[in-house]
Design a protein around this motif. Sequence first.
Motif, PDB file in Angstrom:
ATOM      1  N   LEU A 119       0.776  -1.161  -0.164  1.00 13.40           N
ATOM      2  CA  LEU A 119       0.124  -0.083   0.098  1.00 13.40           C
ATOM      3  C   LEU A 119       0.831   1.133   0.026  1.00 13.40           C
ATOM      4  N   VAL A 120       0.724   2.271  -0.788  1.00 14.29           N
ATOM      5  CA  VAL A 120       1.542   3.176  -0.983  1.00 14.29           C
ATOM      6  C   VAL A 120       0.915   4.418  -1.148  1.00 14.29           C
ATOM      7  N   ASP A 121       1.060   5.366  -0.109  1.00 15.92           N
ATOM      8  CA  ASP A 121       0.649   6.520   0.056  1.00 15.92           C
ATOM      9  C   ASP A 121       0.885   7.530  -0.862  1.00 15.92           C
ATOM     10  N   ALA A 122       0.226   8.474  -1.607  1.00 18.16           N
ATOM     11  CA  ALA A 122       0.588   9.200  -2.634  1.00 18.16           C
ATOM     12  C   ALA A 122       1.344  10.327  -2.279  1.00 18.16           C
ATOM     13  N   LYS A 123       1.416  10.808  -1.146  1.00 14.66           N
ATOM     14  CA  LYS A 123       2.199  11.870  -0.688  1.00 14.66           C
ATOM     15  C   LYS A 123       3.107  11.612   0.346  1.00 14.66           C
ATOM     16  N   LEU A 124       4.325  11.491   0.289  1.00 15.38           N
ATOM     17  CA  LEU A 124       5.238  11.131   1.367  1.00 15.38           C
ATOM     18  C   LEU A 124       6.213  12.448   1.511  1.00 15.38           C
ATOM     19  N   PRO A 125       6.847  12.465   2.621  1.00 14.48           N
ATOM     20  CA  PRO A 125       7.702  13.610   2.835  1.00 14.48           C
ATOM     21  C   PRO A 125       9.017  13.554   2.000  1.00 14.48           C
ATOM     22  N   ASP A 126       9.334  12.268   1.597  1.00 14.71           N
ATOM     23  CA  ASP A 126      10.665  12.209   0.977  1.00 14.71           C
ATOM     24  C   ASP A 126      10.450  12.085  -0.528  1.00 14.71           C
ATOM     25  N   ILE A 127       9.417  11.597  -1.143  1.00  6.02           N
ATOM     26  CA  ILE A 127       9.246  11.210  -2.239  1.00  6.02           C
ATOM     27  C   ILE A 127       7.522  11.232  -2.693  1.00  6.02           C
TER      28      ILE A 127
ATOM     29  N   TYR B 177      -5.445  12.913  -1.426  1.00  9.70           N
ATOM     30  CA  TYR B 177      -5.467  14.152  -2.292  1.00  9.70           C
ATOM     31  C   TYR B 177      -5.938  13.785  -3.756  1.00  9.70           C
ATOM     32  N   PHE B 178      -5.998  12.607  -4.365  1.00  8.74           N
ATOM     33  CA  PHE B 178      -6.573  12.171  -5.605  1.00  8.74           C
ATOM     34  C   PHE B 178      -7.768  11.484  -5.168  1.00  8.74           C
ATOM     35  N   TYR B 179      -8.667  11.321  -6.416  1.00 14.15           N
ATOM     36  CA  TYR B 179      -9.914  10.527  -6.321  1.00 14.15           C
ATOM     37  C   TYR B 179      -9.969   9.782  -7.472  1.00 14.15           C
ATOM     38  N   ASP B 180     -10.859   8.772  -7.356  1.00 18.53           N
ATOM     39  CA  ASP B 180     -11.077   7.735  -8.699  1.00 18.53           C
ATOM     40  C   ASP B 180     -10.949   8.553 -10.054  1.00 18.53           C
ATOM     41  N   ASP B 181     -11.642   9.811 -10.212  1.00 18.42           N
ATOM     42  CA  ASP B 181     -11.683  10.221 -11.616  1.00 18.42           C
ATOM     43  C   ASP B 181     -10.431  11.196 -11.772  1.00 18.42           C
TER      44      ASP B 181
END
Length: 138
Positions: A64-72, A97-101
């Motif tokens: 599971l990858v978060d879209a916004k990380l502090p380093d990348i 931050y993002f949505y399906d569409d």
Amino acid sequence: MNKDPTPLPQTSAQRNSVLIIDDEPGVRWSLQHLLESNGYAVASAASGIEALKSLKTAKYCIVLVDAKLPDIDGIDLARRIRIETPCQAPLILVSGYFYDDDVVVREVLRSGLFTAFATKPIVHETLIRLVKVALLKL
């Protein structure tokens, strides 16, 4: 909660191993408890660097990858995972931050970089279903 990306032992039983990559401790905690209560073995990483380090030494079935990380950025991290580590596990993008569409989400799903997408706040049943479907593709 597993605060460091300690590698999980490699056994045939690791078909249910999940790595959570998220910089928010509360999100890691809630995802870990949700997944563990559904029978998954869970490790976590708070940054992209921690995740890359873990993925070089441990094998997970789902990441599971978060879209916004502090380093990348999470999408850039996914590309690095595929290039810099042996990990070929399905990646699920998780974002508030993002949505399906969103065009970005549609493109990374269409390209195959990510298998699925989950929005925050996470609906428990939806996440478990996405993980189960991704595991079926293994």
